[in-house]
Design a protein around this motif. Structure first.
Motif, short mmCIF file in Angstrom:
data_model
loop_
_atom_site.label_atom_id
_atom_site.label_comp_id
_atom_site.label_asym_id
_atom_site.label_seq_id
_atom_site.Cartn_x
_atom_site.Cartn_y
_atom_site.Cartn_z
N ASN A 362 12.07 17.32 -26.26
CA ASN A 362 11.99 17.86 -24.91
C ASN A 362 11.42 16.82 -23.94
OD1 ASN A 362 13.00 20.56 -25.12
ND2 ASN A 362 11.16 21.07 -26.31
N GLN A 363 11.79 16.99 -22.67
CA GLN A 363 11.37 16.04 -21.64
C GLN A 363 9.85 15.90 -21.53
OE1 GLN A 363 13.34 14.99 -17.66
NE2 GLN A 363 12.35 16.94 -17.21
N LEU A 364 9.14 17.04 -21.53
CA LEU A 364 7.68 16.97 -21.35
C LEU A 364 7.00 16.22 -22.48
CD1 LEU A 364 7.04 20.55 -19.94
CD2 LEU A 364 6.46 18.40 -18.80
N GLU A 365 7.47 16.45 -23.70
CA GLU A 365 6.92 15.74 -24.85
C GLU A 365 7.17 14.23 -24.71
OE1 GLU A 365 8.65 17.04 -28.51
OE2 GLU A 365 7.31 15.81 -29.75
N CYS A 366 8.33 13.88 -24.19
CA CYS A 366 8.67 12.46 -24.03
C CYS A 366 7.79 11.80 -22.98
CB CYS A 366 10.14 12.31 -23.69
SG CYS A 366 11.22 12.79 -25.05
N TYR A 367 7.55 12.50 -21.87
CA TYR A 367 6.66 11.92 -20.86
C TYR A 367 5.23 11.78 -21.37
CZ TYR A 367 9.85 11.03 -17.07
OH TYR A 367 10.85 10.49 -16.31
N ALA A 368 4.78 12.77 -22.13
CA ALA A 368 3.44 12.65 -22.72
C ALA A 368 3.38 11.42 -23.62
CB ALA A 368 3.10 13.91 -23.52
N ALA A 369 4.43 11.20 -24.39
CA ALA A 369 4.48 10.02 -25.27
C ALA A 369 4.49 8.73 -24.44
CB ALA A 369 5.73 10.09 -26.16
N ALA A 370 5.27 8.73 -23.36
CA ALA A 370 5.38 7.54 -22.52
C ALA A 370 4.04 7.20 -21.87
CB ALA A 370 6.44 7.74 -21.45
N VAL A 371 3.30 8.23 -21.42
CA VAL A 371 2.01 7.99 -20.78
C VAL A 371 1.00 7.47 -21.81
CG1 VAL A 371 0.06 9.11 -19.62
CG2 VAL A 371 2.41 9.59 -18.88
N GLN A 372 1.04 8.05 -23.02
CA GLN A 372 0.14 7.53 -24.06
C GLN A 372 0.46 6.06 -24.35
OE1 GLN A 372 -0.05 9.66 -27.87
NE2 GLN A 372 -2.10 8.79 -28.17
N TRP A 373 1.74 5.74 -24.36
CA TRP A 373 2.16 4.34 -24.55
C TRP A 373 1.61 3.44 -23.45
CZ3 TRP A 373 5.00 2.06 -28.48
CH2 TRP A 373 5.31 0.73 -28.27
N ALA A 374 1.86 3.83 -22.18
CA ALA A 374 1.44 2.98 -21.06
C ALA A 374 -0.07 2.78 -21.05
CB ALA A 374 1.89 3.60 -19.74
N ARG A 375 -0.81 3.79 -21.50
CA ARG A 375 -2.27 3.70 -21.45
C ARG A 375 -2.88 3.01 -22.66
NH1 ARG A 375 -3.90 9.31 -18.19
NH2 ARG A 375 -2.66 8.76 -16.35
N GLU A 377 -0.55 0.49 -24.86
CA GLU A 377 0.17 -0.77 -24.97
C GLU A 377 0.41 -1.45 -23.62
OE1 GLU A 377 0.86 -2.41 -27.79
OE2 GLU A 377 -0.36 -0.85 -28.70
N GLY A 378 0.23 -0.71 -22.53
CA GLY A 378 0.27 -1.33 -21.21
C GLY A 378 1.54 -1.12 -20.42
N ALA A 379 2.67 -1.54 -20.96
CA ALA A 379 3.91 -1.51 -20.18
C ALA A 379 4.43 -0.08 -20.02
CB ALA A 379 4.96 -2.39 -20.84
N ILE A 380 4.98 0.21 -18.85
CA ILE A 380 5.48 1.55 -18.54
C ILE A 380 6.93 1.67 -19.01
CG2 ILE A 380 5.97 3.18 -16.67
CD1 ILE A 380 3.68 1.88 -15.08
N PRO A 381 7.21 2.60 -19.94
CA PRO A 381 8.56 2.69 -20.51
C PRO A 381 9.55 3.40 -19.58
CG PRO A 381 6.90 3.79 -21.92
CD PRO A 381 6.28 3.55 -20.58
N ALA A 382 10.82 3.05 -19.71
CA ALA A 382 11.88 3.80 -19.06
C ALA A 382 11.90 5.22 -19.64
CB ALA A 382 13.22 3.12 -19.31
N PRO A 383 12.34 6.20 -18.85
CA PRO A 383 12.37 7.57 -19.38
C PRO A 383 13.25 7.71 -20.62
CG PRO A 383 13.34 7.45 -17.15
CD PRO A 383 12.71 6.13 -17.43
N GLU A 384 14.30 6.90 -20.72
CA GLU A 384 15.13 6.92 -21.92
C GLU A 384 14.32 6.48 -23.14
OE1 GLU A 384 15.96 5.45 -19.10
OE2 GLU A 384 17.74 6.50 -18.36
N THR A 385 13.64 5.35 -22.97
CA THR A 385 12.85 4.76 -24.06
C THR A 385 11.80 5.73 -24.59
OG1 THR A 385 13.16 2.64 -22.93
CG2 THR A 385 11.52 2.69 -24.69
#
Lengths: 463, 463
Positions: A362-375, A377-385
């Motif tokens: 789901n989209q919300l789970e993916c954004y939560a994952a992306a934010v954890q990544w950015a905070r 590993e640093g780099a902000i992922p594309a929504p696809e990634t």
């Protein structure tokens, strides 16, 4: 000192692409002509693509040399680094070792130019002067504009009008590389004019943009069309990602990998990383290979294996693939590159064989994952990634529960700097999930009921 | 095969920063207190900065160890690649060999995090929990947000309201890294409230944003302020760029470099690349070292050497520097990072000594240079970086005229993906030049007539 990432020297870059068609347990079923129901031949595609790329599309040769002229352009940013995600591992408390291949360092910011460069080159040597294509969110249009610029080809991009209006920065990128990007529907084609007459405020669709780009290609002098995913040759051009990653894992001292993952819309970035590891799996290695998709467009996890058109406007040959039906209109998730009704025939066949195991998020789970990544590993992922990151986090937690030192490899397919609006919606609480209702899917599938049916074949037998 | 770029292995990364204060032919004149006219001491700065950074600011030690914790964060993207610009060389038909250090690969997209990471670390070990700063175009605010996130510090960014409204993506980047970014003037400080009472629709200014950030820092618990350029310790943190580049040039087989260039607003990216080469020049090497600035804000090429405030609101100590006067408001060029009324004291002193030779360029010429770059080397430069590219093109053409195989080294300080609006204006013909009229400069300089005057000293004698 801990090693955070491994570069390859330029002389270590792979010199050939890997063509998985040579190793498929069951060959692909052919594309067929929607009128005759018969397999189409190379000549049927000649008005649309140059013959050298059509030859690659059907080639059964395992390794195909990367031309020197292509390599010199790839070397503007390749080899890309392979990083170890220590900070994410620590945040998750996992014994897993997480590695990511950073395709975000290319000038347009994703893996897409790996094939754009190759396609522009083959068009050029075939005598083509001008390439047309469509773009939705703009990632592919940017990459092809960049590639055409480097080879001195004209490039015309039909961009879905709603994206053209909402994402002006993407158009500006294309202009900076000298491409002509116009909103679709346009007045430049019969298909566009017809739509504008009937519906002057039409926001456009990817299907219509494809129709315009193909019409332009087949009716203009020295012009061909280019596609950024789905087709065999496109996926093959991306295999440099996985071939580099294998060498880099060795330099990290890793002897085997347990999980390989990437997001899959048409399938090209996933294929690029995964196919060299699928070969290992065919040869007996124990690897879990996971393409990730949105629950709102669950092509691989819920759709049937069918013959379907590649475009919404039903102008292409029929391809054997998992598809939600070519009239399916996915909900407005931010991962625009994953809003495709089908999935590459090569991925479809690997799913049938059980060699790759898709998952939906789901989209919300993916954004939560992306934010954890950015905070971490640093780099902000594309929504696809972010969909592939969701797999990584799930697998890393599983490794923790099992107490296993798994090796997880991710294709970090692109950065999200041009798509920050999704993050803003996420933080403001406006973002929602759109799991696909069964009745909506069934209704969409009705539209392809009358088309020919492929047989799902697995190692020579019906699946 | 031609070598397009050289990476360093992580174990080859420099382990120390280079502090040019140890090698200045004439020491810097001290900052002075605007009220007393006396040199300020470390304790005067203690409410604003942590003492460990103040110690770095005044240190005369040549090499300063990079702490392990800082290194582990820098390794998220460093060492950055050094590329050779073959395609640009070919387009220019120059015998020069052009190399560029690619600082655009960092998560926020520029060199700024090199110091943001270090400053966040030193604040953390000093017991600080929260950092404030200001940002104009957003590049520095993004970098500090990123750095604070990695060290678990709170970050509050006062962003000039007009940029806050015009560049929403920058704010979204900062939010993604967990920072609190608000428009300035704000209701959170006396300075902001006072302005809003008098002028509710105030578009803000960098000077006011600095005043708000400093007021917040000195009045809040466990909080300090952070600056992204100008100061000695900030420039020193950037020297990892030039130290890496030297090793990479050696790997390319280059024994000497003829021209070194970077753009300079406050001066930090230029200093980062150039200072290790300035040391070579002090030791006798024949190198032309060129900081590039806009003709619209010609601090280094036309302004006098004075004592002036670092901020528009006149709240900082007086710094010895070339300055157009702290009330100078530069025209609205797109290179927001070069719109600063002064230039770092260290750069000022090197100009006085004749060790660096500044040049100024018009906006249109810089965009033409940036477009030629994007269409040959691929990546789209930040508008600030385009000024250094203008130097490269000028020098490469000169090398062609002279028939000399010069080696030119450029700091490619950041990508322009968040600033594509300037390219759009350029292509649409709307962009104009703003060379600074003499009377406007003289009027601005009147505002600092009453301030103390420094003596421009050169190798122990008046310049």
């Amino acid at each position: 000192m801990k090693e955070f990432k491994v570069f390859l020297r330029e002389d270590e870059i792979p010199k050939q692409w890997y063509n998985i068609q040579a190793d498929l347990p069951t060959p692909l079923q052919p594309p067929i002509h929607p009128g005759t129901g018969q397999p189409i031949g190379p000549q049927d595609l000649a008005p649309v693509f140059p013959m050298n790329l059509i030859e690659q599309e059907v080639s059964q040769q395992r390794w195909i040399d990367i031309p020197q002229e292509v390599m010199e352009k790839l070397l503007l940013w390749r080899p890309t680094p392979l990083h170890r995600a220590y900070a994410l591992e620590k945040a998750l408390g996992t014994p897993a070792r997480i590695y990511y291949k950073n395709e975000g360092v290319s000038p347009p910011g994703s893996h897409k130019p790996n094939t754009a460069i190759a396609q522009a080159y083959y068009n050029k040597v075939f005598g083509i002067k001008r390439i047309t294509t469509e773009t939705g969110a703009g990632q592919w249009g940017s990459a092809l504009s960049f590639a055409c610029c480097l080879f001195g080809l004209e490039c015309k991009v039909y961009m879905v009008r709603i994206s053209f209006d909402q994402k002006p920065y993407r158009r500006m990128m294309m202009n900076t590389w000298g491409a002509n990007c116009i909103p679709s529907p346009s007045k430049d084609t019969n298909a566009g004019r017809k739509m504008l007459e009937e519906y002057p405020d039409c926001p456009g669709s990817l299907g219509l943009a494809i129709s315009e780009a193909i019409e332009d290609a087949v009716t203009s002098k020295d012009t061909r069309y280019s596609l950024g995913s789905v087709l065999n040759h496109v996926l093959m051009h991306q295999t440099i990602i996985g071939l580099e990653a294998k060498k880099q894992l060795e330099k990290f001292g890793e002897k085997k990998v347990d999980v390989v993952t990437g997001c899959a819309g048409g399938g090209s970035n996933f294929a690029g990383l995964a196919f060299p590891f699928v070969l290992d799996k065919i040869n007996g290695a124990n690897i879990t290979i996971i393409p990730a998709e949105p629950t709102s467009c669950p092509t691989m996890t819920r759709a049937p294996f069918v013959y379907d058109f590649g475009d919404t406007a039903a102008t292409t040959p029929l391809l054997p693939m998992y598809s939600l039906g070519h009239t399916f209109i996915p909900p407005p998730i931010h991962a625009g590159g994953l809003r495709y009704h089908g999935i590459a025939p090569l991925l479809s066949q690997l799913i049938i064989e059980g060699l790759i195991e898709p998952r939906a998020y789901n989209q919300l789970e993916c954004y939560a994952a992306a934010v954890q990544w950015a905070r971490t590993e640093g780099a902000i992922p594309a929504p696809e990634t972010s969909h592939a990151i969701a797999v990584v986090i799930e697998e890393a937690k599983k490794a923790k529960e099992e107490g296993k030192e798994k090796v997880i490899l991710l294709n970090w397919s692109g950065h999200g700097l041009m798509d920050l609006g999704g993050y803003d919606s996420y933080f403001s609480g406006k973002l929602v999930d759109y799991p696909l209702p069964e009745d909506v899917m069934q209704k969409s599938l009705k539209a392809i009921e009358g088309l020919p049916k492929p047989v799902a074949m697995k190692k020579g037998n019906p699946a």
